[in-house]
Motif scaffolding. Structure first.
Motif, PDB file in Angstrom:
ATOM      1  N   ALA F 134       0.816  -1.212   0.000  1.00  0.00           N
ATOM      2  CA  ALA F 134       0.000   0.000   0.000  1.00  0.00           C
ATOM      3  C   ALA F 134       0.856   1.271   0.000  1.00  0.00           C
ATOM      4  CB  ALA F 134      -0.941  -0.007   1.211  1.00  0.00           C
ATOM      5  N   ASP F 135       2.002   1.226   0.658  1.00  0.00           N
ATOM      6  CA  ASP F 135       2.926   2.389   0.717  1.00  0.00           C
ATOM      7  C   ASP F 135       2.233   3.636   1.256  1.00  0.00           C
ATOM      8  OD1 ASP F 135       4.859   0.733  -0.335  1.00  0.00           O
ATOM      9  OD2 ASP F 135       4.955   1.693  -2.292  1.00  0.00           O
ATOM     10  N   LEU F 136       1.361   3.436   2.252  1.00  0.00           N
ATOM     11  CA  LEU F 136       0.576   4.545   2.776  1.00  0.00           C
ATOM     12  C   LEU F 136       0.942   4.918   4.211  1.00  0.00           C
ATOM     13  CD1 LEU F 136      -2.948   3.493   1.415  1.00  0.00           C
ATOM     14  CD2 LEU F 136      -1.529   5.382   0.583  1.00  0.00           C
ATOM     15  N   ARG F 137       2.084   4.398   4.689  1.00  0.00           N
ATOM     16  CA  ARG F 137       2.502   4.779   6.046  1.00  0.00           C
ATOM     17  C   ARG F 137       2.703   6.280   6.119  1.00  0.00           C
ATOM     18  NH1 ARG F 137       4.348  -0.469   6.201  1.00  0.00           N
ATOM     19  NH2 ARG F 137       4.658  -1.351   8.275  1.00  0.00           N
ATOM     20  N   ASP F 138       2.516   6.813   7.341  1.00  0.00           N
ATOM     21  CA  ASP F 138       2.778   8.246   7.489  1.00  0.00           C
ATOM     22  C   ASP F 138       4.265   8.496   7.659  1.00  0.00           C
ATOM     23  OD1 ASP F 138       2.054  10.864   7.484  1.00  0.00           O
ATOM     24  OD2 ASP F 138       1.827  10.960   9.653  1.00  0.00           O
ATOM     25  N   GLU F 139       4.942   7.563   8.276  1.00  0.00           N
ATOM     26  CA  GLU F 139       6.412   7.614   8.363  1.00  0.00           C
ATOM     27  C   GLU F 139       6.881   6.207   8.673  1.00  0.00           C
ATOM     28  OE1 GLU F 139       8.341   7.793  11.839  1.00  0.00           O
ATOM     29  OE2 GLU F 139       6.593   6.513  12.192  1.00  0.00           O
ATOM     30  N   TYR F 140       8.188   5.967   8.504  1.00  0.00           N
ATOM     31  CA  TYR F 140       8.730   4.646   8.773  1.00  0.00           C
ATOM     32  C   TYR F 140      10.014   4.816   9.568  1.00  0.00           C
ATOM     33  CZ  TYR F 140       9.950  -0.216   8.078  1.00  0.00           C
ATOM     34  OH  TYR F 140      10.252  -1.544   8.293  1.00  0.00           O
ATOM     35  N   GLY F 142      10.717   6.913  11.702  1.00  0.00           N
ATOM     36  CA  GLY F 142      11.107   8.308  11.825  1.00  0.00           C
ATOM     37  C   GLY F 142      11.333   9.023  10.509  1.00  0.00           C
ATOM     38  N   ALA F 143      11.270   8.286   9.409  1.00  0.00           N
ATOM     39  CA  ALA F 143      11.516   8.921   8.111  1.00  0.00           C
ATOM     40  C   ALA F 143      10.199   9.118   7.371  1.00  0.00           C
ATOM     41  CB  ALA F 143      12.462   8.064   7.275  1.00  0.00           C
ATOM     42  N   GLU F 144       9.902  10.337   7.009  1.00  0.00           N
ATOM     43  CA  GLU F 144       8.708  10.602   6.204  1.00  0.00           C
ATOM     44  C   GLU F 144       8.968  10.366   4.725  1.00  0.00           C
ATOM     45  OE1 GLU F 144       7.245  14.442   7.147  1.00  0.00           O
ATOM     46  OE2 GLU F 144       6.528  13.807   9.132  1.00  0.00           O
ATOM     47  N   LEU F 145      10.242  10.480   4.355  1.00  0.00           N
ATOM     48  CA  LEU F 145      10.631  10.182   2.966  1.00  0.00           C
ATOM     49  C   LEU F 145      11.132   8.751   2.923  1.00  0.00           C
ATOM     50  CD1 LEU F 145      12.402  13.506   1.954  1.00  0.00           C
ATOM     51  CD2 LEU F 145      10.061  12.774   1.447  1.00  0.00           C
ATOM     52  N   SER F 146      10.211   7.818   2.749  1.00  0.00           N
ATOM     53  CA  SER F 146      10.543   6.399   2.781  1.00  0.00           C
ATOM     54  C   SER F 146       9.758   5.693   1.692  1.00  0.00           C
ATOM     55  CB  SER F 146      10.177   5.817   4.147  1.00  0.00           C
ATOM     56  OG  SER F 146      10.144   4.396   4.090  1.00  0.00           O
ATOM     57  N   HIS F 147      10.350   4.624   1.162  1.00  0.00           N
ATOM     58  CA  HIS F 147       9.641   3.809   0.174  1.00  0.00           C
ATOM     59  C   HIS F 147       8.277   3.368   0.701  1.00  0.00           C
ATOM     60  CE1 HIS F 147      10.318  -0.132   2.175  1.00  0.00           C
ATOM     61  NE2 HIS F 147      11.227   0.601   2.796  1.00  0.00           N
ATOM     62  N   ALA F 148       8.180   3.176   2.017  1.00  0.00           N
ATOM     63  CA  ALA F 148       6.940   2.665   2.588  1.00  0.00           C
ATOM     64  C   ALA F 148       5.884   3.757   2.775  1.00  0.00           C
ATOM     65  CB  ALA F 148       7.223   1.990   3.930  1.00  0.00           C
ATOM     66  N   ALA F 149       6.260   4.998   2.515  1.00  0.00           N
ATOM     67  CA  ALA F 149       5.351   6.124   2.716  1.00  0.00           C
ATOM     68  C   ALA F 149       5.124   6.907   1.431  1.00  0.00           C
ATOM     69  CB  ALA F 149       5.918   7.061   3.800  1.00  0.00           C
ATOM     70  N   VAL F 150       5.607   6.396   0.328  1.00  0.00           N
ATOM     71  CA  VAL F 150       5.680   7.239  -0.871  1.00  0.00           C
ATOM     72  C   VAL F 150       4.289   7.640  -1.393  1.00  0.00           C
ATOM     73  CG1 VAL F 150       5.951   5.248  -2.427  1.00  0.00           C
ATOM     74  CG2 VAL F 150       6.668   7.502  -3.175  1.00  0.00           C
ATOM     75  N   ILE F 151       3.338   6.732  -1.353  1.00  0.00           N
ATOM     76  CA  ILE F 151       2.019   7.096  -1.876  1.00  0.00           C
ATOM     77  C   ILE F 151       1.303   8.046  -0.903  1.00  0.00           C
ATOM     78  CG2 ILE F 151      -0.206   6.191  -2.702  1.00  0.00           C
ATOM     79  CD1 ILE F 151       2.247   5.646  -4.543  1.00  0.00           C
ATOM     80  N   ARG F 152       1.606   7.922   0.374  1.00  0.00           N
ATOM     81  CA  ARG F 152       1.084   8.882   1.343  1.00  0.00           C
ATOM     82  C   ARG F 152       1.617  10.289   1.036  1.00  0.00           C
ATOM     83  NH1 ARG F 152      -1.058   7.818   6.469  1.00  0.00           N
ATOM     84  NH2 ARG F 152      -1.656   9.783   7.453  1.00  0.00           N
ATOM     85  N   ARG F 153       2.877  10.373   0.683  1.00  0.00           N
ATOM     86  CA  ARG F 153       3.469  11.674   0.317  1.00  0.00           C
ATOM     87  C   ARG F 153       2.841  12.203  -0.981  1.00  0.00           C
ATOM     88  NH1 ARG F 153       5.463  10.565   4.511  1.00  0.00           N
ATOM     89  NH2 ARG F 153       3.487  11.556   5.046  1.00  0.00           N
TER      90      ARG F 153
END
Lengths: 287, 287, 287, 287, 287, 287
Positions: F134-140, F142-153
């Motif tokens: 899903a890549d919708l984490r808000d952060e991973y 402590g990193a907001e710029l993360s592969h796991a948060a990219v679609i959230r960004r």
């Protein structure tokens, strides 16, 4: 039933009784070429059961040494400053209890976090640095916190005359040029080590061992192998000498298990680690 | 058309005319760490076609040597006693025809089967043992028939003063302690080999060569690589010396092809095997 | 925007200003054992970004050397004569502009194409040949154009007394026998190199470097590894000596990236290549 | 003692009593991308001991089938015409004894040698061709004898209307264009197979099976994997249908063991081979 | 500081509160073909951190499930009876506390130890067995305790009509013949599973899942891959059905990490394990 | 002679005439599990020569399509913001010339840089997102710029109702929960794709294709493989549908060549890329 506890072979003591405390720093976010050193702490711990606790080199046994394995940090990728802070904190926690930290990297940048803590506690800190690479760049592609700049960052803290490099055989021209004025570098091997050891005397020493100082024949499992390195026997002799100094912190880094299909590099890293731990444990400063 | 016959390169003589008889013992059931030596005989036979029959070291050629390859045993996994019995029988069959067996392991435990047969025929048997590991444990996790205990089991048969170890650099403390009273061990290399050879004279010798005596830089393709081993040139020189003894049986073991991605360890094992066969074939006892 | 230009690290000069011109010969169609050297030029070019341009051995930098990378030939598999013709043409084109070609193989057969061009231009050509294998067969399984016969084919052009081999440790008996009468062969290492260099004087030299002259511990990533080879330091010293001759053409061959899981063999090949280019660029004949 | 005989599992009958005769064609000299199919025959033979002789799909057992394994040809690399001649001779020798050859490649070019022999004996020969690639180029980089041109060369012998391709999903535009006028091609799968089988009736058929017709998920161990292929179950069903024809020759090719780290592709090739042999052995034409 | 505790992801509860208790059985001593399943428990635990705790298939989360990881047994290689005894004891210990054991193999023989304990506690035990192989041999090369005989040994305990096999597609003829009279076997897939589930009702069930029931495309990382297996989606659906039975013990076995270069087989094993644990935890018998 | 130009197969047009412009974003600094996607652009470019330019699926040929390959960016590791800025700039440069960028990752975070540029130019941008995660984490960590948060960004830029996800089968519970209110997610496959396409109509679309949407059987060569994915045929059909939209930017990411021993994942990535380029080039918006 008890939970599943996993430690490096023979390092299953309690924290309080231990002189040496191991932790892993599984971080390789700034590695510019082949990544994968993040897997070194876990792999080394797991493979340590192929090793013996006894050293025929020193006639010492890990079963007699009080060493504690505190496991691996969980470090933030993509934000080196956060990762370094966590490393610094763990190192400080160990040092403040009067124990010697042994950090398992990870890429070489992790050393910076540990040195920050050590230098705070011991302002007259010296660095013994074994490596194939000078690591003296001022920045790398815009990043000041980079594996290729780590010893330069350490110099930012310690200044001239406190950093002693051995085995160096790679770097750009500017690194070598800058280095001549600020650090003491021994090219290709360990020439001059005895003199450095004698000069340092009892002063506190942080020992950082980038395993790629070894020749790639001995240690292919690393991201930037550099032909022309030292043999295992040469490294072992040098490590045993350094271990007699007043070691207040140490690290072993740059094993990359993904590049170690046969497992021989991991086994070699573990043997170096065993000999280092036994020698430091057994030296006069640890008693 | 004939059926498909496969032999080690240059070892395609008839049994009756041969002085040396090769067989494979593809067994690694008690291996406690990385398994896979079971694949060594097949892989070595198959890859031998990358080798030359001629040795520039000895100016001898396998084409001139009468050597027979009797193929691999099919050994029972999970019941070591059965496997050892099959090995003992094959060895006895060869020895009883006045020929010299060369067994290709497999893990080191296979040596026990061959030594049982050799010791029955030659009660004054001596053992030359090249290895990184002492293999002198009394048992390993409850198993007395274990690769880690094989030389101890050989001692059960032969007793004190008949076992000569070289290159040893790994074991637990108790092995080294026990060994001092019962076997002659040369640590790290071949110091003392000339004297041992001179002392043995023309007494019958079984030569067991665990290839991990080589440094992992030369021979990474083995289950428990131990840094600090001998170079190929050192091993070759030592093998050529031992080969001048009255060899009545021999084995080469512990190559693990799954750990040899490049094929270099297999090629090295084959070259050692070629030189050993040529030298034993050419010695005065074989004539 | 510009198209994507890829060159060996630091070899991005214009053709006209360059003294040395690199090209790849990705060909391994006659390789009889493990194939894969066809991937060496691309892999070396790609991995060269893990190398530094600066040599601490010679205190020289590729950034100061005018070297041009003309990319890889596209060679016909299955018809060696066509491939050799393309190689000969590219070599001649470079030599005719007064530049020194550096060909990256591929299997060793590619050397024949380059020598054909060099010998046409320089009838008094000499060959310095570093290799584990004699490569002096007259034919191999019916093929006269074979990696195993390449130096014999070179001899067809140059005749007796012009070929100097070093490091040789493998071949069939007939090769060694034939070689004694027609070429000068130094077994196992570089004995006699100084004398050969002195004898050659200013005469034009083609230098062909089969990387399997290195010990497999240093260089496992090749198709027919041969234990007992030279160390990196020995090779580097010998290369630096040869580089002072009047080099009119050179090649580096037999890296097989598929057999180099760790990347260490590729990195070693690149370091040898860097040192060779810098030394040849810097010698008196290149000025 | 007997020499070491090695055959494919369950294929250890005598030549005279056998209906099917296996041989290996370890040749990949014209492979333009990733080489290594030369190792398929040896690897498949060696790994066949991981297979069962019994097929639950057909309720047939290799133990009941008279099949002979005549080993591998030794083929000349670098001169395809020589290699093809050797293949043609072996095929003719088998066919002339009234037996069915099953050739194990190697690259797909080897099929040409076998078809030459079969077409001589059976002038009304038809070809069933399973493959991802059309292999209909007229030449490839100057070579007319190329894996990429093999079916075009077969067409040179047989002419229009005798070649039936299935599973094709790769080729250049000209191949597809040319193919429309000269061969019958079923894209992506086995559509139309029943009709082709019915049309062929009891005419003699050579069946060539390039294993890359399988989807790379099932069969990654091949040099030019092409996504979008058939499943194992689809292939098995199609093979069982084709096996009911009057098969006079067959081959299985393009397994590349170096690309099959897990061994699953080799195991799959062996299962296809077992099912094919059992079905052909059991059909009405073989009785 | 605390010692380093390592558990499967999300399985870090206390023993007392847990319904499911995991343990590893790292044993592969009787594996006759490619070994290496001994590494599965450690590798799966270590790699579980690449998995999520949440299942979008079941909308359940391991964070809500009370599961305990008791670590790996240390098992004797070379003496299967000792190893089986240790497995039986650990299983009995868990069952006696009213919890459900989940054993991670290891080769399939380990199932025998667990079934011995389960059958003692639940005399009316039934077995659901997913596998590619029948495992019904009476012995294998003289060994009755063999991975290839494990379900036959289970039958020795339970007798006719209590064993239900699915996905079977490999075995020798005698196994299939014997099986017809003594166990219920569904070939190739899960046909008949619904009926079996309905027949079993709430009788106690031991569920043994040999991961090679999956097609090798999905799961290449196992010692004897068998083409023609089930897809992940088919397996998942079947596992979810079985999980609704009265499961009193379960195991997952035959992952071989050395054969899983990409890590995809390990990741798949972990996902199956997660779904199995969540479904069993969530069923009516666990409450 | 010309410098060595290397482009993706058939993408050697001039920038000015091209409709599609390729660039590589070799960045994987925030990858938390197995790294290595940084090598995808180079490896794909190099291996593209094993592909054909012609598509039998669409009867279109890259030789007829004007596509330009602008090479790879050199991105800063350890400082994601710098890397994203470079990606944004390159994307903007291409878009501003009226061309369609096709970025080859790298980890999925690189998409953020490209979307920033595309959203500036096209404020009504929609995102089609194929992925396992899903890549919708808000952060991973402590990193907001993360592969796991990219679609959230990406959502931070575009807001609700503009993001359409397909194939999703992994994420933590909070991601799925948050996603329900803000994006449209189709689990496990492409259900609903036709409707989404119809709803979007002519609006500008950025298409981001994480290759791990494919099942690991088809695409094991990625860092976090997730069983239960789509087949190649399913993906191809979906890609061809999406390609008919008004595509203004696109990327393909998460191939990890180090995990692709056989090369089959790279070949599959290239085929997807070819089909995507041909279809977008051929659609009505590109004319």
């Amino acid at each position: 039933m008890e939970k599943n506890i996993e430690t490096f072979l023979g390092c299953d003591n309690e924290f309080e009784e231990s002189r040496i405390v191991i932790f892993g720093a599984p971080y390789d976010s700034t590695t510019s070429f082949r990544p994968g050193t993040r897997f070194a702490p876990k792999t080394m711990r797991s493979e340590s059961f192929g090793l013996e606790t006894y050293s025929p080199y020193q006639d010492l046994d890990l079963e007699d040494a009080d060493i504690f394995d505190s496991g691996d940090l969980e470090l933030c990728f993509g934000r080196p400053e956060l990762a370094l802070k966590d490393i610094e904190n763990r190192t400080a926690e160990i040092i403040d209890c009067g124990k010697i930290p042994l950090m398992i990297g990870g890429e070489h940048l992790v050393t910076l976090g540990a040195v920050r803590a050590a230098a705070k506690k011991y302002p007259d800190l010296n660095i013994i640095h074994f490596d194939a690479h000078a690591d003296l760049r001022d920045e790398y592609l815009g990043a000041e916190l980079s594996h290729a700049a780590v010893i330069r960052r350490v110099w930012d803290i310690l200044g001239d005359g406190r950093i002693f490099q051995f085995g160096i055989r790679s770097g750009d021209r500017s690194e070598f040029k800058w280095g001549k004025d600020h650090v003491k570098t021994s090219l290709f091997g360990f020439e001059g080590l005895d003199e450095v050891i004698s000069d340092i005397g009892d002063k506190p020493v942080y020992f950082t061992l980038d395993l790629d100082v070894l020749d790639p024949s001995v240690f292919p499992g690393t991201g930037t192998p550099e032909a022309g390195g030292v043999t295992f026997k040469e490294l072992l002799a040098a490590v045993l000498k350094v271990s007699k100094l007043n070691i207040v912190g140490m690290d072993i880094n740059e094993l990359s298990p993904m590049l170690d299909q046969s497992g021989a590099s991991t086994a070699t890293a573990l043997k170096v680690m065993r000999e280092l731990m036994l020698a430091v444990y057994d030296n006069k400063f640890s008693e």
